[in-house]
Design a protein around this motif. Sequence first.
Motif, PDB file in Angstrom:
ATOM      1  N   GLY A  97       0.728  -1.356  -0.229  1.00 26.99           N
ATOM      2  CA  GLY A  97       0.187   0.060   0.155  1.00 26.99           C
ATOM      3  C   GLY A  97       0.782   1.269   0.264  1.00 26.99           C
ATOM      4  N   GLY A  98       2.164   0.906  -0.531  1.00 23.06           N
ATOM      5  CA  GLY A  98       2.921   2.044   0.394  1.00 23.06           C
ATOM      6  C   GLY A  98       3.056   2.989   0.788  1.00 23.06           C
ATOM      7  N   VAL A  99       2.879   2.788   2.198  1.00 25.21           N
ATOM      8  CA  VAL A  99       3.120   3.101   3.129  1.00 25.21           C
ATOM      9  C   VAL A  99       3.659   1.943   4.547  1.00 25.21           C
ATOM     10  CG1 VAL A  99       1.092   5.185   3.611  1.00 25.21           C
ATOM     11  CG2 VAL A  99       0.684   2.186   3.830  1.00 25.21           C
ATOM     12  N   ILE A 100       3.854   0.252   4.168  1.00 27.05           N
ATOM     13  CA  ILE A 100       4.441  -0.722   4.914  1.00 27.05           C
ATOM     14  C   ILE A 100       5.012  -1.274   4.755  1.00 27.05           C
ATOM     15  CG2 ILE A 100       4.330  -2.794   6.775  1.00 27.05           C
ATOM     16  CD1 ILE A 100       0.930  -1.649   7.313  1.00 27.05           C
ATOM     17  N   LYS A 101       6.518  -1.296   4.557  1.00 25.11           N
ATOM     18  CA  LYS A 101       7.301  -2.303   3.554  1.00 25.11           C
ATOM     19  C   LYS A 101       7.753  -3.056   4.959  1.00 25.11           C
ATOM     20  CE  LYS A 101      10.939  -0.412   2.018  1.00 25.11           C
ATOM     21  NZ  LYS A 101      12.577   0.235   1.756  1.00 25.11           N
ATOM     22  N   ALA A 102       8.023  -4.927   4.133  1.00 21.04           N
ATOM     23  CA  ALA A 102       8.414  -5.922   4.645  1.00 21.04           C
ATOM     24  C   ALA A 102       9.746  -5.943   4.558  1.00 21.04           C
ATOM     25  CB  ALA A 102       8.098  -6.976   4.261  1.00 21.04           C
ATOM     26  N   ALA A 103      10.735  -4.858   5.274  1.00 22.09           N
ATOM     27  CA  ALA A 103      12.237  -5.244   5.286  1.00 22.09           C
ATOM     28  C   ALA A 103      12.686  -6.045   4.636  1.00 22.09           C
ATOM     29  CB  ALA A 103      12.558  -3.618   6.125  1.00 22.09           C
ATOM     30  N   ALA A 104      12.895  -6.022   5.932  1.00 20.36           N
ATOM     31  CA  ALA A 104      13.021  -8.291   6.076  1.00 20.36           C
ATOM     32  C   ALA A 104      12.858  -9.342   7.100  1.00 20.36           C
ATOM     33  CB  ALA A 104      15.214  -7.753   6.944  1.00 20.36           C
ATOM     34  N   SER A 105      13.313 -10.883   6.988  1.00 21.50           N
ATOM     35  CA  SER A 105      12.660 -11.301   7.362  1.00 21.50           C
ATOM     36  C   SER A 105      13.380 -12.364   7.711  1.00 21.50           C
ATOM     37  CB  SER A 105      11.476 -12.292   6.614  1.00 21.50           C
ATOM     38  OG  SER A 105      12.167 -12.819   5.022  1.00 21.50           O
ATOM     39  N   SER A 106      13.331 -13.262   8.503  1.00 16.91           N
ATOM     40  CA  SER A 106      14.113 -14.836   8.979  1.00 16.91           C
ATOM     41  C   SER A 106      13.448 -15.482   9.376  1.00 16.91           C
ATOM     42  CB  SER A 106      14.799 -14.418  10.239  1.00 16.91           C
ATOM     43  OG  SER A 106      14.463 -13.660  11.447  1.00 16.91           O
TER      44      SER A 106
END
Length: 228
Positions: free
Chosen positions: A95-104
Motif C-alpha cells: 500500500g505504499g506505506v508499510i514495507k516488509a524490510a527483512a525476514s528470518s
Amino acid sequence: GWGRNPTTRWTPGAIYADHYDVQITQPIASNSPLSARVYVGFIDPATAETTNLPLPARDKAGAVITPIIGSVILEPDPASIPQASEMQPLGSTFGGVIKAAASSMPLTASLSSSSVISASVLWEAVGQPATNYTGYVHLIDAEGRQKAGFDRAPARDRFPTAAWRTGDRVLSDFPLQLPEGVTPGHYELWLGVYESASGGTVALPVSDSGDIPSKDNQIRIGEIEITP
C-alpha cells in the motif's frame, strides 16, 4: 499545584492548569515503540491510606468514563532496535506505506523435533498508515494449499499501525503451528497484510514487490523443507 491550590477552594467552571513529570520506570521492549495512553484522575480520599482507588470520572451526561486524555509514543533504546542487516532482505511494500524490510526463518524443520515453525518479519513504515493493519504468514504446500498460518498485528496492541510514523521499525514473530498429518516435503511461506477491522477480507495491495515473488496481494518470503 502541589497543595498550593487545594481542590476545596476550586470554583465551579474554572480551569486550573497544572504540570506533571511522569517518569518512565521500565525499559521499552526493543521490538517496537510503545503507544502509551495518558490517564488522569483524582484519588478517592477514603482510600488514600490504603489502595489509592480513583474517584469515578463522568461525562457531561453523568455516564462513568475512563479519563484517557491522549497518548504518547515511547521509543526503545536506539541501540536495541532490530536491523535489516541481521536478516534476509525483502524490500517489498504494501500500500505504499508499510514495507516488509527483512525476514528470518529456518531453512528446514523436523517433524520429530518440533511442530512449530517460527518466522520473523521486520516491518518499516515508509508512510502514515490510514488505519490498523494485521499481518499474516501462510505455509503453502507444493499444490498451493495452505497448511498453516498465523495472523498478528505487527506490534499487537502496544503499537497499532495507525500510530506509526515514517521510519518506525517493528519486529514481528509468526509461530506457525503445523497440523497433525502434515507430510514432509517442500513448502513456501507467504506474507500479506489486511485491514484489521475487515477480518481479512480487505487486503493491503503489494505496491512494490522489489525482487520478491508476489501474487494475490502477498509476497513469498521464503522456502522451507520439512523432514520426518
